[in-house]
Design a protein around this motif. Structure first.
Motif, PDB file in Angstrom:
ATOM      1  N   GLY A 169       0.781  -1.243   0.000  1.00  0.00           N
ATOM      2  CA  GLY A 169       0.000   0.000   0.000  1.00  0.00           C
ATOM      3  C   GLY A 169       0.803   1.279   0.000  1.00  0.00           C
ATOM      4  N   VAL A 170       2.031   1.190   0.458  1.00  0.00           N
ATOM      5  CA  VAL A 170       2.807   2.421   0.655  1.00  0.00           C
ATOM      6  C   VAL A 170       3.091   3.149  -0.660  1.00  0.00           C
ATOM      7  CG1 VAL A 170       4.992   3.363   1.500  1.00  0.00           C
ATOM      8  CG2 VAL A 170       3.847   1.544   2.757  1.00  0.00           C
ATOM      9  N   VAL A 171       3.547   2.413  -1.649  1.00  0.00           N
ATOM     10  CA  VAL A 171       3.916   3.062  -2.913  1.00  0.00           C
ATOM     11  C   VAL A 171       2.688   3.658  -3.593  1.00  0.00           C
ATOM     12  CG1 VAL A 171       4.911   2.731  -5.212  1.00  0.00           C
ATOM     13  CG2 VAL A 171       5.913   1.581  -3.261  1.00  0.00           C
ATOM     14  N   GLY A 172       1.576   2.921  -3.555  1.00  0.00           N
ATOM     15  CA  GLY A 172       0.352   3.411  -4.188  1.00  0.00           C
ATOM     16  C   GLY A 172      -0.108   4.710  -3.559  1.00  0.00           C
ATOM     17  N   GLU A 173      -0.036   4.766  -2.243  1.00  0.00           N
ATOM     18  CA  GLU A 173      -0.467   5.968  -1.539  1.00  0.00           C
ATOM     19  C   GLU A 173       0.414   7.164  -1.895  1.00  0.00           C
ATOM     20  OE1 GLU A 173      -0.782   6.436   3.023  1.00  0.00           O
ATOM     21  OE2 GLU A 173      -1.981   4.666   2.482  1.00  0.00           O
ATOM     22  N   SER A 174       1.722   6.937  -1.921  1.00  0.00           N
ATOM     23  CA  SER A 174       2.630   8.030  -2.283  1.00  0.00           C
ATOM     24  C   SER A 174       2.428   8.441  -3.733  1.00  0.00           C
ATOM     25  CB  SER A 174       4.092   7.625  -2.122  1.00  0.00           C
ATOM     26  OG  SER A 174       4.314   7.006  -0.908  1.00  0.00           O
ATOM     27  N   THR A 175       2.074   7.479  -4.577  1.00  0.00           N
ATOM     28  CA  THR A 175       1.873   7.779  -5.993  1.00  0.00           C
ATOM     29  C   THR A 175       0.669   8.702  -6.183  1.00  0.00           C
ATOM     30  OG1 THR A 175       2.826   5.651  -6.624  1.00  0.00           O
ATOM     31  CG2 THR A 175       1.465   6.749  -8.279  1.00  0.00           C
ATOM     32  N   VAL A 176      -0.429   8.364  -5.506  1.00  0.00           N
ATOM     33  CA  VAL A 176      -1.639   9.188  -5.591  1.00  0.00           C
ATOM     34  C   VAL A 176      -1.342  10.602  -5.103  1.00  0.00           C
ATOM     35  CG1 VAL A 176      -3.888   9.563  -4.533  1.00  0.00           C
ATOM     36  CG2 VAL A 176      -3.272   7.304  -5.360  1.00  0.00           C
ATOM     37  N   SER A 177      -0.655  10.682  -3.982  1.00  0.00           N
ATOM     38  CA  SER A 177      -0.386  11.973  -3.380  1.00  0.00           C
ATOM     39  C   SER A 177       0.528  12.817  -4.272  1.00  0.00           C
ATOM     40  CB  SER A 177       0.236  11.751  -1.998  1.00  0.00           C
ATOM     41  OG  SER A 177       0.732  12.943  -1.495  1.00  0.00           O
ATOM     42  N   LEU A 178       1.555  12.177  -4.822  1.00  0.00           N
ATOM     43  CA  LEU A 178       2.468  12.924  -5.691  1.00  0.00           C
ATOM     44  C   LEU A 178       1.754  13.366  -6.972  1.00  0.00           C
ATOM     45  CD1 LEU A 178       5.273  14.020  -6.387  1.00  0.00           C
ATOM     46  CD2 LEU A 178       5.893  11.745  -7.225  1.00  0.00           C
ATOM     47  N   ALA A 179       0.917  12.494  -7.509  1.00  0.00           N
ATOM     48  CA  ALA A 179       0.183  12.848  -8.731  1.00  0.00           C
ATOM     49  C   ALA A 179      -0.710  14.062  -8.459  1.00  0.00           C
ATOM     50  CB  ALA A 179      -0.654  11.664  -9.213  1.00  0.00           C
ATOM     51  N   MET A 227      -7.605  15.144  -4.039  1.00  0.00           N
ATOM     52  CA  MET A 227      -7.543  13.995  -3.135  1.00  0.00           C
ATOM     53  C   MET A 227      -8.949  13.578  -2.706  1.00  0.00           C
ATOM     54  SD  MET A 227      -4.484  12.892  -2.966  1.00  0.00           S
ATOM     55  CE  MET A 227      -4.240  11.893  -1.487  1.00  0.00           C
ATOM     56  N   ASN A 228      -9.876  14.544  -2.718  1.00  0.00           N
ATOM     57  CA  ASN A 228     -11.258  14.215  -2.358  1.00  0.00           C
ATOM     58  C   ASN A 228     -12.072  13.760  -3.558  1.00  0.00           C
ATOM     59  OD1 ASN A 228     -11.083  14.737   0.396  1.00  0.00           O
ATOM     60  ND2 ASN A 228     -11.265  16.948   0.049  1.00  0.00           N
ATOM     61  N   ASP A 229     -11.443  13.714  -4.707  1.00  0.00           N
ATOM     62  CA  ASP A 229     -12.162  13.335  -5.919  1.00  0.00           C
ATOM     63  C   ASP A 229     -11.331  12.318  -6.718  1.00  0.00           C
ATOM     64  OD1 ASP A 229     -13.687  13.162  -8.190  1.00  0.00           O
ATOM     65  OD2 ASP A 229     -13.773  15.324  -8.580  1.00  0.00           O
ATOM     66  N   PRO A 230     -11.247  11.086  -6.187  1.00  0.00           N
ATOM     67  CA  PRO A 230     -10.378  10.078  -6.804  1.00  0.00           C
ATOM     68  C   PRO A 230     -10.724   9.822  -8.271  1.00  0.00           C
ATOM     69  CG  PRO A 230     -11.277   9.278  -4.716  1.00  0.00           C
ATOM     70  CD  PRO A 230     -11.962  10.570  -5.011  1.00  0.00           C
ATOM     71  N   GLY A 231     -12.010   9.969  -8.619  1.00  0.00           N
ATOM     72  CA  GLY A 231     -12.424   9.738  -9.998  1.00  0.00           C
ATOM     73  C   GLY A 231     -11.765  10.742 -10.937  1.00  0.00           C
ATOM     74  N   GLU A 232     -11.756  11.991 -10.501  1.00  0.00           N
ATOM     75  CA  GLU A 232     -11.153  13.041 -11.322  1.00  0.00           C
ATOM     76  C   GLU A 232      -9.638  12.835 -11.436  1.00  0.00           C
ATOM     77  OE1 GLU A 232     -12.040  15.100 -13.356  1.00  0.00           O
ATOM     78  OE2 GLU A 232     -10.545  16.699 -13.487  1.00  0.00           O
ATOM     79  N   LEU A 233      -9.024  12.483 -10.314  1.00  0.00           N
ATOM     80  CA  LEU A 233      -7.574  12.259 -10.336  1.00  0.00           C
ATOM     81  C   LEU A 233      -7.233  11.113 -11.293  1.00  0.00           C
ATOM     82  CD1 LEU A 233      -4.856  13.124  -9.262  1.00  0.00           C
ATOM     83  CD2 LEU A 233      -5.211  11.666  -7.267  1.00  0.00           C
ATOM     84  N   GLN A 234      -8.058  10.075 -11.236  1.00  0.00           N
ATOM     85  CA  GLN A 234      -7.828   8.941 -12.125  1.00  0.00           C
ATOM     86  C   GLN A 234      -8.009   9.347 -13.593  1.00  0.00           C
ATOM     87  OE1 GLN A 234     -10.276   5.436 -11.379  1.00  0.00           O
ATOM     88  NE2 GLN A 234      -8.409   4.252 -11.731  1.00  0.00           N
TER      89      GLN A 234
END
Ligand code: TRP
Length: 328
Positions: A52-62, A291-298
């Motif tokens: 989980g760690v890398v995925g979380e950092s990836t989302v945050s950095l993106a 971060m509150n809109d994962p769909g948009e980030l994706q």
């Protein structure tokens, strides 16, 4: 148009030194050249053992890259693992580089030595082959890197040249370029060292996600000197000069001019803090929105993944064809 590739590992939070020193230039640079920015999550696996760690950092950095103003319709922002061609070409690269060449990489020698008693992943050794794939997949002409990465670009060039001479012209041979110089931001507690998250405590390091209170506190406690004169001299007054550099970078003006406007350190610290808080306010706002809109980030990341994969798969096919692998 010149194609530029830079990649960043999703490890740790982005700080003011990363931003003012480099990332802010990515935003300006996106309109000048054809830029690709990869979040290289697979590289981070060399030092990751927890789920989980890398995925979380990836989302945050993106989210952070979009929040500072990178535009997915202008620049190509992608996650490395979303484009499987990286791993595929990575193997080809491993077969195009020698054991001896990899053994001479100073970063491998340093990192493996530091971890003598620990687990040293084989990926730490083959890392430059994956990095070569990152670069060659995109026909990059330029790779802006600091001195610590120059050797990795050198080996990428050697690999490209060797592949081209074995199998025919396939890869663009890239060049390492010096990134556009941003502000130099020093540690607030140790103003002769660069601001970095590996410092002993966070007191000297301002993270882009720090709240205003924390930022004020860090500036208030910034190390200065025993004089009281505000003057810009990096060698004689590193602490005060760092505050002036940050104030100039965040709020405008030149450090030497700004020095004349201040008679005491307290006010300079307060104004530097306010300028940083004001600069970061919209960035933090946009970051939270994403971060509150994962769909948009994706959605934003999918734009980059498609653009990146189109280019990457064409290059991988070219390489397979050059080698003469049997097509399916
Ligand atoms: N090795 C680089 C670093 O540690 C990250 C990286 C991976 C990279 N692939 C790259 C940098 C391709 C430039 C181009 O910072």
């Amino acid at each position: 148009m010149t194609r530029v590739l830079s990649c960043i590992q999703p490890t740790g939070d982005v700080h003011l030194g990363n931003y003012l020193g480099a990332l802010r230039n990515w935003v300006n640079g996106q309109h000048e050249k054809d830029v690709y920015h990869g979040i290289v999550d697979l590289h981070a696996l060399t030092v990751t053992t927890e789920s989980g760690v890398v995925g979380e950092s990836t989302v945050s950095l993106a989210a952070m890259l979009f929040a500072i103003g990178l535009d997915p319709d202008v620049a190509t922002i992608f996650v490395q693992s979303h484009v499987p061609e990286h791993s595929q070409l990575g193997w080809v690269m491993e077969c195009t580089v020698s054991f001896g060449e990899l053994s001479r990489m100073t970063q491998f020698k340093d990192k493996s030595a530091k971890r003598e008693t620990d687990f040293v992943a084989a990926g730490l050794f083959t890392y430059p082959a994956l990095q070569a794939a990152d670069i060659l997949l995109y026909d990059a002409n330029e790779v802006p890197v600091g001195d610590d990465q120059r050797q990795h670009i050198e080996i990428t060039r050697d690999i490209a040249i060797r592949f081209n001479s074995r199998f025919g012209e396939t890869f663009v041979v890239p060049e390492a370029v010096t990134p556009a110089a941003g502000a130099r931001v020093m540690d607030l507690q140790a103003p002769t060292s660069k601001m970095s998250k590996s410092a002993d405590s966070d007191a000297g390091c301002v993270f882009l996600l720090d709240d205003p209170k924390a930022i004020e506190k860090k500036f208030k406690r910034a190390v200065t000197d025993s004089e009281s004169e505000v003057r810009y001299s990096v060698t004689e007054k590193p602490g005060v000069s760092n505050l002036l550099d940050i104030l100039a970078a965040a709020g405008g003006g030149t450090p030497a001019q700004l020095a004349e406007e201040y008679a005491q350190y307290g006010l300079l610290k307060a104004d530097a803090a306010s300028a940083v808080i004001a600069m970061l306010e919209p960035v933090q706002h946009r970051y939270r929105e994403l971060m509150n809109d994962p769909g948009e980030l994706q959605r934003l990341l999918n734009i980059g993944a498609s653009k990146a994969q189109e280019q990457a798969s064409a290059t991988l096919n070219r390489a397979y064809e050059a080698i003469g692998l049997l097509p399916r």
